[in-house]
Design an enzyme around this catalytic site. Sequence first.
Site, PDB file in Angstrom:
ATOM      1  CE1 TYR A 293      -8.096   5.525   2.481  1.00 34.12           C
ATOM      2  CE2 TYR A 293      -7.892   7.799   1.752  1.00 34.12           C
ATOM      3  CZ  TYR A 293      -7.406   6.505   1.792  1.00 34.12           C
ATOM      4  OH  TYR A 293      -6.235   6.200   1.167  1.00 34.12           O
ATOM      5  CG  PHE A 303      -8.018  -2.253   2.918  1.00 32.90           C
ATOM      6  CD1 PHE A 303      -9.300  -2.559   3.358  1.00 32.90           C
ATOM      7  CD2 PHE A 303      -7.873  -1.303   1.916  1.00 32.90           C
ATOM      8  CE1 PHE A 303     -10.406  -1.940   2.808  1.00 32.90           C
ATOM      9  CE2 PHE A 303      -8.976  -0.690   1.357  1.00 32.90           C
ATOM     10  CZ  PHE A 303     -10.255  -1.003   1.818  1.00 32.90           C
ATOM     11  CG  ASP A 304      -5.229   2.951   1.901  1.00 31.83           C
ATOM     12  OD1 ASP A 304      -5.536   3.359   0.774  1.00 31.83           O
ATOM     13  OD2 ASP A 304      -4.301   3.438   2.576  1.00 31.83           O
ATOM     14  CB  ILE A 322     -13.338   1.949  -6.311  1.00 28.33           C
ATOM     15  CG1 ILE A 322     -13.687   2.580  -4.953  1.00 28.33           C
ATOM     16  CG2 ILE A 322     -11.985   1.282  -6.274  1.00 28.33           C
ATOM     17  CD1 ILE A 322     -13.724   1.591  -3.804  1.00 28.33           C
ATOM     18  CE1 TYR A 348      -9.740  -1.633  -4.025  1.00 29.66           C
ATOM     19  CE2 TYR A 348      -8.953  -1.091  -6.227  1.00 29.66           C
ATOM     20  CZ  TYR A 348      -9.077  -0.780  -4.889  1.00 29.66           C
ATOM     21  OH  TYR A 348      -8.536   0.373  -4.414  1.00 29.66           O
ATOM     22  CG  PHE A 364     -13.891   3.066   2.084  1.00 33.09           C
ATOM     23  CD1 PHE A 364     -14.362   2.167   1.162  1.00 33.09           C
ATOM     24  CD2 PHE A 364     -12.532   3.340   2.125  1.00 33.09           C
ATOM     25  CE1 PHE A 364     -13.490   1.525   0.294  1.00 33.09           C
ATOM     26  CE2 PHE A 364     -11.660   2.714   1.249  1.00 33.09           C
ATOM     27  CZ  PHE A 364     -12.138   1.795   0.339  1.00 33.09           C
TER      28      PHE A 364
END
Length: 372
Positions: A293, A303-304, A322, A348, A364
Amino acid sequence: MVVSVALWSYTAAPGEPSVISPAGDIRITNIALGDQLADESGRTTVKLIYRRPGADEEESDEESDEEDEENNDKKDKEDTDLVTTVLCSLTPGKIEQSTVDVVLSEDDEYLIEVVGKNTVYLTGNYIDQSPYDQDPYGEGHDDMSEEEDYDLDEVSSDVEVDPDELDIPSDDEDRFEEIKDDEEAAKPESKADSKKRPRESETDEQEGKLSKAQQKKQKKLKAANGEAIPAATPEKTEKKAEEKKGKQEKKEKAEKEKSKGQTKTLEGGVKVTDHKVGSGPQAKAGDMVAMRYIGKLENGKVFDSNTKGKPFKFRLGKGEVIKGWDVGIVGMQPGGERLLTIPAPMAYGKKSQPGIPANSTLIFEVKLLSIN
């Protein structure tokens, strides 16, 4: 066995080293820069300072006759017992986060020092480490040796057996194969024996005869001129089966192409768009899935991500990720690629995370590698 218990995070600012005294065992897994940078070009280094293992035991064993000498030696030893290591170095625009695997033990003190001008964010989990020195057999295990299990001294060697009870083959001639002499084997067959063998012409006639069911089927199949049409051959049957299979595959392929590129809205406002439809079983709640991902904010900032190395695995529908992932991954097939647009309540929410502001919509790009 190590089990993750709860989420842990810490913010380390540049300057004096920060003291960390964990309330439980902690595993640090990620270190990242924040969304606001004090120095957009400078490098920031994160250092960990800890006491050398076994230092406390060595101090308890040492003895000194004079108190002054003992205090001086202790101060010098404290300096040598501290070990400094570098966890990572981060540079804006190049390396803004780093994956680590560092465990901080409970009841120990650690120092985190940030060299540079930017604040860093440490993320990990509280973990539960099961002891490795437990007896696998429990306290009730009997240490009796194999020799005690099989004590041959208790077996008597004077056991008498009745010969009549033993299954010994007799000396009858019937148990030997009778072999004919070459002269007898070379004798011509008698007329009676020759009559038992069918003629080749009769065999061919029997092979050429059709069964009653085949004859009945041929009578029903009549052409326009009244002649019988031969029954379908196995080759024709296989050809029809292959044509049917090909039509089914084309139909499935057309359905996949139709669903490709369409955006669907799922539970909680989660939007999914399939860029590539995989093949095989579809992912459902309870499956262990392996994923790649890339996570982005709406402004395009990453961010990731997990694009190489060990894939990210989790149990689908069990709350390990999540809510947007538990909803958006369902229905994917191995090899499939999908775009997930997850609103803040399914991500979140009002809580901010390292690199993720509060009330952020997350995007994503995911790929399903396998289902177990």
